[in-house]
Write an enzyme that holds these catalytic residues in place. Structure first.
Site, short mmCIF file in Angstrom:
data_model
loop_
_atom_site.label_atom_id
_atom_site.label_comp_id
_atom_site.label_asym_id
_atom_site.label_seq_id
_atom_site.Cartn_x
_atom_site.Cartn_y
_atom_site.Cartn_z
N GLU A 1 -8.12 0.07 7.56
CA GLU A 1 -7.68 1.45 7.31
C GLU A 1 -7.08 2.07 8.58
O GLU A 1 -6.20 2.91 8.51
CB GLU A 1 -8.86 2.28 6.79
CG GLU A 1 -8.47 3.61 6.18
CD GLU A 1 -7.77 3.50 4.82
OE1 GLU A 1 -7.67 2.38 4.26
OE2 GLU A 1 -7.31 4.55 4.33
N HIS B 1 -1.42 -1.88 6.02
CA HIS B 1 -2.36 -2.93 5.59
C HIS B 1 -1.67 -4.30 5.60
O HIS B 1 -2.23 -5.29 6.07
CB HIS B 1 -2.85 -2.64 4.17
CG HIS B 1 -3.86 -1.54 4.07
ND1 HIS B 1 -5.05 -1.56 4.76
CD2 HIS B 1 -3.87 -0.39 3.33
CE1 HIS B 1 -5.76 -0.47 4.45
NE2 HIS B 1 -5.06 0.26 3.59
N HIS C 1 1.76 3.50 4.25
CA HIS C 1 0.33 3.21 4.30
C HIS C 1 0.08 1.74 3.95
O HIS C 1 -0.61 1.03 4.69
CB HIS C 1 -0.41 4.14 3.31
CG HIS C 1 -1.89 3.93 3.28
ND1 HIS C 1 -2.76 4.71 3.99
CD2 HIS C 1 -2.65 3.03 2.61
CE1 HIS C 1 -4.01 4.30 3.77
NE2 HIS C 1 -3.97 3.28 2.93
N GLU C 2 0.65 1.28 2.83
CA GLU C 2 0.43 -0.11 2.42
C GLU C 2 1.07 -1.10 3.39
O GLU C 2 0.56 -2.20 3.59
CB GLU C 2 0.93 -0.34 0.98
CG GLU C 2 0.25 0.52 -0.08
CD GLU C 2 -1.28 0.46 -0.05
OE1 GLU C 2 -1.83 -0.58 0.38
OE2 GLU C 2 -1.92 1.47 -0.41
#
Lengths: 491, 491
Positions: free
Chosen positions: B286, B260, B256-257
């Protein structure tokens, strides 16, 4: 709010921003991904720009003219002494010169690094000439007709003069050369053998750092190419390094940096983020790192305890008893490099630089003649010749970034450490009993109480004199070295 | 220099200073010694003060009035769009209100944390009322007579309106509730068993981060209490965490990170340290983290490869084949906490917050009635009751720090991820072949090319529409979820 309160609030923010810049420097050496270098350069430039704008902020001049120092208490007067000195310095140096110095020294560091890698002083000389010319110009602006070198010295050791240092160093040099000669005639103690696990070194080094009073709740230890201490107040971080074949490098680098770091950590909380909240001078700072590293860390009593820790950590490492271990950590060996030098020869490295840089600043020595002058002096003081510039005139970064006047503070720190050690021994008569158990708290507590807590409250020489009860001089250091090395080398 | 060049140079320094503030935030969560917290507060306050002064610097207004946007190229016009929006926002909010908001939200976070620990909403309610009142006041100033919630939303998702989001979310909610109901009637897949070595998790997570295109020469991975990504340009760092019993937490937090972080890393170099040099909105940000984590990272093809990595790293961990593994990483389970929710229920958590915060801002819902409203809605959408406030209305930090208008960007990001996934599948027909070999470069390359590299060049919705070739809508996400979970749960 009064002008004093306004000024102190402004200063406090400036100091906090300075701490941020310092933390970025730490990050750069420890954590920053390598691809971030150019971006970091812009970030550092931006915060330096902010700091510069605050230093020359005209409001400061206004506040300073409004404040009557005589109406303040002792702490307030000490704060004002620092602020007024810094501001006066800013006012004396033309903005254009300051900007040119920043630009040239920033580039010069790269030129120096390349020249050192190529072992080619000629490749560095033109750049050094430019840096020297700018610093001489700055020194002339600062001195207002007085001694230019003295003016530069104030940046690192306020109150010191080249003349008084020169007298002190003149007394040191012949006795150090003589001691070195006598030691060289003796057989060399054996060094450590084998390979030393990096993680085990770091574990032991953390234990020793804590024993020396380093507060890990307000600091941290990481690995970096060069050991350093950074930050003030409640966030003071150190770095160290490990060598697979030389465990002493890690341990004694750490103890040295812990001396710097605990000085910062021990400053009275009410001074934090004020001009009094940082070590008062480079010389006093170095006195703390040196007494931790040498007079305490390399003492027979402490190394007796450390020998046990080494055996426990690494097993057999080629040294069989505490006396041999004490001799090993205090070996006096031929070497070219200042940062690797032992207690006896270290100051000879510094004295050489001090004399050369004074001559450069006065104009008595030209940059073109610097390498030859270095090599001649080295041969005279060390008894053997420099083999290449990276082992000689190119070894230190200092001159490339304009640090003329910095070197003597190293030896001044050693002289102060000698004085403090003598006073500490009087104050704590059973010090060796404690050191032999790895117990440092009485020693570091005495230093904290008598030197460190005061931060910038007293003048540099004053804080040492108050702690010692006598005027600082080179005698205690010389006596300590004579006695110590006579015992180790049987001379 | 022209006014545009002056402005851009000023902006660039401001952005660099903002990066520094971000790096300090990273340091605080990863490296800072705990005793440094109060000092760090002052340091952060100092740099925030500098940033604030630059945001309201009157020179900016002067430059803005001089610049004729029509005379600039497309990139210049996009830069100006961002700068003018930010400046207009600053001008609309009275300085006193901005200062009061900063002060109150800074304190409110601590009050919230204590109330959550004590499971006592009443202890937080008065503080929340104060924060809400100030944000409503700010929203009213920003909206200039328009919709207050829409005005707040612009801080996170420029161009979005509550009305359009409401329509989109209205279409999502019944289908998600229905899907959740049908899944709950089925037997649950088995989860991982045993304990998972933290160092092995970190090693695997680094390997996966690199596979997903994270550039470790311009970033780094550390452990922290909460996973996050920080920084832009060439210094984008992420954190993750490990759990001894749940290896998926570490791996999927990291992916997830990385979504980003690679967004930031992939932005065209020429936009770095300019207003175009950061992700364009929270929703688009997101969308990247979610498509990495879910549509790619939790796909059957990729989890087939990951299963092999898990077995290699941890041996037998209680799951015996790739299909069972795929089901395990996609389990839909009852839970109270948004951040721990699966793909099906996550958006229900967000929709609940969106509706409640709109009612709070409009005044239709009073803070006193918020807990009851939360609990009623939760029961309706999730099928079971909240057992305590820390599992309900007190679980998120957002409202305490004034983040009204932020929550909907999470679901908007999921909707965008659904759209991008559909387009990516068309563009890369053999995607599953690649994913099944742990090969992500075609997928991340497509996202980089079509979304990430543009940074702030296009408007948020525009960049998604351009990449997809159709107007973003909730259809692709719903179809994807239906198909995926029908296969996993046999419904």
């Amino acid at each position: 709010m009064s002008a004093y309160e306004d000024l102190m609030a402004f200063q406090r923010e400036t100091t906090a921003l300075g701490q941020i810049a310092g933390r970025l420097g730490w990050d750069q050496e420890t954590m920053m991904p390598r691809g971030a270098a150019a971006q970091r350069g812009e970030e550092m430039g931006a915060i330096e720009g902010v700091l510069h704008a605050r230093r020359i902020d005209p409001r400061v001049g206004g506040w300073l003219s409004e404040i009557d120092d005589a109406g303040l208490n002792g702490v307030g007067q000490a704060q004002m002494r620092h602020i007024r000195r810094t501001y006066a310095r800013t006012q004396k140096v033309p903005a254009k010169l300051a900007a040119e110095l920043a630009r040239v020294t920033s580039e010069a560091q790269g030129v120096w690094a390349e020249a050192r890698a190529a072992d080619d002083f000629a490749a560095f000389a033109p750049t050094l000439k430019r840096v020297l010319a700018l610093r001489r110009e700055e020194g002339a602006a600062l001195s207002e007709g007085g001694d230019v070198y003295d003016a530069l010295l104030q940046d690192y050791e306020p109150g010191a003069t080249a003349e008084s240092l020169s007298q002190m160093f003149g007394a040191l040099r012949p006795r150090l050369v003589d001691l070195r000669e006598r030691i060289r005639a003796q057989p060399q103690p054996k060094g450590p053998e084998g390979t030393f696990d990096a993680a085990a070194q770091m574990e032991l080094t953390r234990k020793i750092a804590v024993a020396f009073g380093y507060d890990l709740t307000r600091g941290r230890i990481d690995k970096a190419v060069h050991p350093f201490s950074s930050g003030s107040g409640n966030d003071v971080r150190i770095t160290t390094r490990t060598s697979a074949t030389d465990p002493f490098n890690c341990l004694y680098s750490t103890i040295h940096e812990v001396g710097h770091a605990t000085y910062e950590q021990s400053i009275a909380q009410e001074y934090h983020l004020t001009p009094l909240g940082e070590g008062v001078s480079m010389g006093v700072h170095e006195s703390q790192s040196r007494i931790y590293e040498n007079q305490l860390g390399r003492s027979r009593a402490f190394t007796g305890w450390l020998f046990g820790q080494m055996v426990e950590t690494f097993g057999d490492f080629g040294i069989s008893d505490p006396d041999a271990f004490h001799a090993a950590v205090n070996r006096v060996q031929n070497g070219y490099i200042r940062t690797e030098a032992d207690e006896v020869q270290y100051n000879l490295h510094v004295l050489l630089r001090f004399d050369l840089e004074r001559s450069l600043i006065s104009g008595a020595l030209e940059v073109e003649d610097l390498e030859a002058a270095w090599n001649a002096r080295f041969l005279a003081d060390f008894g053997f010749a420099v083999d290449k510039p990276s082992h000689g005139v190119l070894q230190d970064v200092h001159w490339s970034v304009g640090l003329f006047g910095y070197f003597p503070t190293y030896t001044l720190g050693n002289v102060y450490a000698g004085c403090l050690h003598q006073a500490l021994r009087s104050a704590v008569p059973d010090l060796d009993d404690q050191l032999s158990r790895g117990e440092l708290s009485a020693a570091t507590g005495w230093l904290s109480e008598n030197v460190q807590q005061h931060g910038g409250l007293y003048r540099p020489r004053e804080v040492i004199a108050k702690a010692c009860g006598f005027e600082p001089n080179e005698g205690p250091l010389l006596d300590y070295l004579d006695t110590k090395f006579a015992a180790i080398y049987g001379i």
